[in-house]
Every structure is written in C-alpha cells, then in structure tokens.
Motif scaffolding. Structure first.
Motif, short mmCIF file in Angstrom:
data_model
loop_
_atom_site.label_atom_id
_atom_site.label_comp_id
_atom_site.label_asym_id
_atom_site.label_seq_id
_atom_site.Cartn_x
_atom_site.Cartn_y
_atom_site.Cartn_z
N GLY A 227 -6.11 3.67 8.47
CA GLY A 227 -6.42 4.57 9.73
C GLY A 227 -5.34 4.87 10.52
O GLY A 227 -5.38 5.71 11.45
N THR A 228 -4.10 4.53 10.32
CA THR A 228 -2.95 4.92 11.11
C THR A 228 -1.82 5.67 10.26
O THR A 228 -1.11 6.33 10.68
CB THR A 228 -2.27 3.74 11.46
OG1 THR A 228 -1.80 2.72 10.53
CG2 THR A 228 -2.89 2.88 12.71
N LEU A 229 -2.00 5.42 8.87
CA LEU A 229 -1.04 6.31 7.88
C LEU A 229 -1.85 6.42 6.92
O LEU A 229 -2.43 5.49 6.06
CB LEU A 229 0.31 5.51 7.52
CG LEU A 229 1.44 5.95 7.19
CD1 LEU A 229 1.96 7.10 7.99
CD2 LEU A 229 2.39 5.19 6.75
N ARG A 230 -1.67 7.81 6.23
CA ARG A 230 -2.57 8.13 5.16
C ARG A 230 -1.68 9.04 4.22
O ARG A 230 -0.82 9.75 4.53
CB ARG A 230 -3.80 9.19 5.74
CG ARG A 230 -4.59 9.86 4.65
CD ARG A 230 -5.90 10.43 5.20
NE ARG A 230 -5.42 11.43 6.07
CZ ARG A 230 -5.59 12.60 5.65
NH1 ARG A 230 -5.60 12.86 4.44
NH2 ARG A 230 -4.95 13.85 6.67
N LYS A 231 -2.04 8.47 2.94
CA LYS A 231 -1.04 9.25 1.98
C LYS A 231 -1.81 10.52 1.54
O LYS A 231 -2.81 10.60 1.49
CB LYS A 231 -0.88 8.06 0.58
CG LYS A 231 -0.06 7.00 0.60
CD LYS A 231 0.12 6.41 -0.56
CE LYS A 231 -1.13 5.37 -0.83
NZ LYS A 231 -0.66 4.68 -1.89
N VAL A 232 -1.03 11.58 1.23
CA VAL A 232 -1.38 12.90 0.73
C VAL A 232 -0.50 13.36 -0.23
O VAL A 232 0.41 12.85 -0.62
CB VAL A 232 -1.49 13.79 2.09
CG1 VAL A 232 -2.31 13.41 3.31
CG2 VAL A 232 0.01 13.81 2.48
N SER A 233 -1.44 14.50 -1.02
CA SER A 233 -0.77 15.00 -2.09
C SER A 233 -0.24 16.36 -1.72
O SER A 233 -0.69 17.00 -1.10
CB SER A 233 -1.92 15.29 -3.32
OG SER A 233 -1.13 16.04 -4.30
N THR A 234 1.08 16.52 -2.20
CA THR A 234 1.56 17.89 -2.04
C THR A 234 1.30 18.92 -3.06
O THR A 234 2.18 20.03 -3.13
CB THR A 234 2.86 17.87 -1.45
OG1 THR A 234 3.81 17.22 -2.37
CG2 THR A 234 3.01 17.30 0.00
N GLU A 235 0.79 18.46 -4.11
CA GLU A 235 0.67 19.27 -5.34
C GLU A 235 0.13 20.77 -5.24
O GLU A 235 0.44 21.68 -5.68
CB GLU A 235 -0.24 18.69 -6.45
CG GLU A 235 -0.31 19.24 -7.85
CD GLU A 235 -1.15 18.62 -8.86
OE1 GLU A 235 -1.44 19.10 -9.82
OE2 GLU A 235 -1.55 17.43 -8.58
N HIS A 236 -0.96 20.72 -4.24
CA HIS A 236 -1.60 22.06 -4.08
C HIS A 236 -1.37 22.47 -2.54
O HIS A 236 -1.73 23.77 -2.31
CB HIS A 236 -3.20 22.18 -4.55
CG HIS A 236 -3.20 21.70 -6.18
ND1 HIS A 236 -2.96 22.74 -7.14
CD2 HIS A 236 -3.68 20.66 -6.79
CE1 HIS A 236 -3.01 22.15 -8.03
NE2 HIS A 236 -3.72 21.09 -7.90
N VAL A 237 -1.22 21.51 -1.74
CA VAL A 237 -1.36 21.90 -0.20
C VAL A 237 0.05 21.35 0.23
O VAL A 237 0.69 20.42 0.14
CB VAL A 237 -2.32 20.90 0.64
CG1 VAL A 237 -2.22 20.99 1.90
CG2 VAL A 237 -3.64 21.42 0.07
N PRO A 238 0.75 22.34 0.90
CA PRO A 238 2.17 21.94 1.47
C PRO A 238 2.05 20.88 2.58
O PRO A 238 1.01 20.72 3.27
CB PRO A 238 2.52 23.23 2.19
CG PRO A 238 1.67 24.33 1.60
CD PRO A 238 0.29 23.87 1.37
N LEU A 239 3.15 20.06 2.60
CA LEU A 239 2.87 18.85 3.40
C LEU A 239 2.57 19.16 5.05
O LEU A 239 1.73 18.69 5.32
CB LEU A 239 4.33 18.31 3.55
CG LEU A 239 4.57 16.95 4.16
CD1 LEU A 239 3.48 15.94 3.83
CD2 LEU A 239 5.87 16.36 4.24
N GLN A 240 3.20 20.32 5.51
CA GLN A 240 2.88 20.59 6.98
C GLN A 240 1.71 20.99 7.23
O GLN A 240 1.05 21.12 8.25
CB GLN A 240 4.07 21.51 7.30
CG GLN A 240 3.96 23.00 6.85
CD GLN A 240 4.85 23.18 5.72
OE1 GLN A 240 5.01 22.17 4.86
NE2 GLN A 240 5.38 24.33 5.50
N GLY B 137 0.73 -1.38 0.04
CA GLY B 137 0.16 -0.13 0.04
C GLY B 137 0.70 1.20 -0.15
O GLY B 137 0.21 2.31 -0.18
N PHE B 138 2.20 1.12 0.21
CA PHE B 138 3.01 2.32 0.35
C PHE B 138 4.38 2.03 -0.46
O PHE B 138 4.99 1.18 -0.29
CB PHE B 138 3.25 2.58 1.82
CG PHE B 138 2.04 3.02 2.60
CD1 PHE B 138 1.49 4.31 2.65
CD2 PHE B 138 1.24 2.09 3.15
CE1 PHE B 138 0.57 4.75 3.19
CE2 PHE B 138 0.27 2.31 3.93
CZ PHE B 138 -0.08 3.50 4.00
N ALA B 139 4.71 3.12 -1.11
CA ALA B 139 5.80 3.23 -2.00
C ALA B 139 6.79 4.08 -1.36
O ALA B 139 6.45 5.05 -0.79
CB ALA B 139 5.83 3.49 -3.31
#
Length: 340
Positions: free
Chosen positions: A112-125, A87-89
């Motif tokens: 529910g414990t680790l979620r992938k997110v996109s930083t294309e439009h939203v900064p990681l922090q 599920g994670f690369a």
C-alpha cells in the motif's frame, strides 16, 4: 561515500497566494547500510498536483495538513537502488508517495505504500499521470458519478490538465460527446485536435457569465448531461445554466478558491429545479476500484488510445516555482519534476 538526499520542506504557511518563500531546499544523508526490511528508492520523477495547495493550510480538510519543516508530500516514481526486503529487488521500478526529495528510505510492511510497476508498455512517469492518481481520479468521477450514456454531453473544466485530458478521452470511449474548457488557443487546439474532444472553450475569451454561458450553448446544443468540475467559480455557474434535468456533477477540485477566495454559486436553485446530482469525491477513499481503473488506463495508454501531455521541470530545486505555475495554469498537461 555518504550519499546526500536533497529535500524540499514546507517552512511556512501561505497567507493568500503561496510563494517560493514557503519552501526551503535542505540536505540530509542516506544511511550507508540498510537494516533488515528496508528499501532505498532513488526517485526519477516527482508529481506536482493542485491538491497540495490545500495541504499547505492548517485547516480542517479530508486529510491532515502538511507538517512544517518536513518533506513536502507528493507522488513519486523511481528505482530501487538498495534492498533488504524480500518483496523488492535492486532495479525494480516503483511508484509511491516519496515526497519532494531525491531518495526515500522505507521500512517494514510496504504493502500500500510502494508498488512495483512495469515499464514495458507504459513509460515510468505515466504512473504519476494518466496511469496514476490523476487518471484514476478521472476514471472514478466519470464512471461512478457522471456515468455517461452514449450520446450524452460531458463538460470538463481544466480540460488540458492531467485529470481533464483523461476525462474527455474516457467519455469518448463510452460514446459521449466531450466538451472542454481550457485557457488559451494552444491548449484548446490540443484538446480538440490531439485528444479528440468535440469542442473546447477558451475561458480567457469569455470573462463574464453571459459570454461563457453563450459559448457553452453553442458548444453543447443538446445541453449538458455531466460536468467534471476541477475549477469552480464562473465555469460552474455557466454550466449550471446549461445542464439538462437529472444531470450529474463530479466535483473533483475547486482551484478557483485555493488561495482562500470565496466562490459562491450565483444560482444554486438550479440544482433543485433541474434535479441535479452534485457529488464531491476523494479518489484515495475508493482504493477498491483502483485495480479496475488502472487496468483500463494502462491498456489504453499501452495501445496508444489514451494520449497525454507533460510539462517537465528539471531538478528538485525547480519544484516550488513549477508548483506555483501549476496553480496559475502555466503547465500544459501533467506537471512533473525530473530528478535524475
């Protein structure tokens, strides 16, 4: 080469105010080889939040106390640096509850414990702030409890903090009048000039109930329809005096009493005479609404319509002092610790 994982543990429980002596910086090692199903995350940012103070106490609450001599809990964002989980690369940006440490090793079913997110439009922090738990907290309390109608007045305490900044802007999106309470002229200017609140009261200039109540009367000429309460104490007492009948109070935090101080209401009868609704809430108990909240928050941040500010401490060792400063209001906006 062995990788060192620096961690901060809670080693003692505070009596009264928390101190740096309650924490200890320790070192652990990261396994050289992962087992099947495991993911190794290198944290980039750590979130510091007021709720952590309550978990330092060994008292009954909505969640278990923070265990002694273990990694202090907290939200994190980072990058997958090794994976044997389909599920994670490697390279995936993720958000989770990795705690006060530089690395986290996770195993098994990570839903529910680790979620992938996109930083294309939203900064990681931002996934620890406006598009994370603080943002969803603001969204839930405003939309599900206060539920402002166009033209209503919404009062927000700790208005320059990670939650308060979002509450006022979401209220404005819904056509309400937003009034903040913050500490100091710089924070109040930010709340009105940058975030677009209609008014902001400097509580440091109004240190008694009569003065603060009068300031609220001037800032809220049509009374107060909703209160998003993060602090308790004097501010809540003053707000109760100015609330309209059938007003709603979303009780999010009571930071005025986090060190064990009593915070009695001076006129609790106002809850009855004004038929007010006061509801405490814990945002993690409403996970079914998080997708809806995060969609709106990410869209607003990504389009520049939701603004936020961050205070960033540098390095894991700085976390305890930054946390203690947060409890005293020294932060400006969301308090983060940069780990990489």
């Amino acid at each position: 080469m062995t990788t060192i994982n620096r961690q901060i543990h809670l080693v003692s429980r505070p009596t009264g105010e928390a101190t740096a002596d309650n924490f200890k910086l320790v070192e652990a090692t990261v396994p050289d080889e992962l087992q099947d199903g495991q993911v190794l995350v290198r944290h980039h940012y750590l979130s510091l939040d007021p709720y952590m103070r309550g978990r330092m106490n060994d008292t009954k609450s909505y969640t278990a106390p923070q265990a002694l001599n273990e990694v202090m809990g907290g939200g994190t964002v980072g990058e997958v640096v090794a994976s044997k989980n389909s599920g994670f690369a490697v390279g995936d940006k993720v958000v989770g509850m990795g705690g006060w440490q530089e690395y986290q090793l996770l195993s098994g079913d990570l839903r529910g414990t680790l979620r992938k997110v996109s930083t294309e439009h939203v900064p990681l922090q931002a996934y620890l702030g406006a598009v994370g738990m603080p943002g969803v907290t603001a969204w839930y309390g405003l939309t599900q409890i206060i539920a402002p109608k166009e033209g209503n007045t919404v009062l927000v305490s700790a208005a320059s903090g990670a939650v308060g900044t979002v509450v006022g802007q979401l209220a404005k999106v819904r056509g309400a009048r937003a009034v903040g309470i913050a500490g100091g002229p710089e924070k109040c200017r930010f709340v009105t000039e940058e975030l677009g609140f209609d008014a902001c009261i400097d509580y440091k200039q109004h240190t008694d109930l009569k003065s603060l109540s009068q300031a609220l009367k001037q800032a809220c000429p049509n009374g107060i329809d909703g209160v998003f309460e993060n602090v308790g104490g004097l501010g809540l007492d003053a707000a109760l005096q100015r609330m309209n009948a059938f007003g709603r109070i979303a009780l999010c935090g009571m930071i005025a009493g986090y060190n064990g101080e009593p915070i009695p209401l001076q006129q609790p009868q106002l809850l009855l005479t004004n038929r007010l609704r006061l509801e405490g809430f814990i945002v993690s108990e409403h996970m079914e609404l998080w997708p809806q909240a995060l969609t709106e928050l990410a869209t607003l941040v990504g389009t520049g319509k939701l603004k936020y500010r961050e205070s960033i401490a540098d390095g894991l060792a700085a976390a305890p002092e930054a946390f203690l400063g947060l409890l005293k209001g020294r932060n400006f906006g969301k308090q983060l610790v940069k780990l990489i």
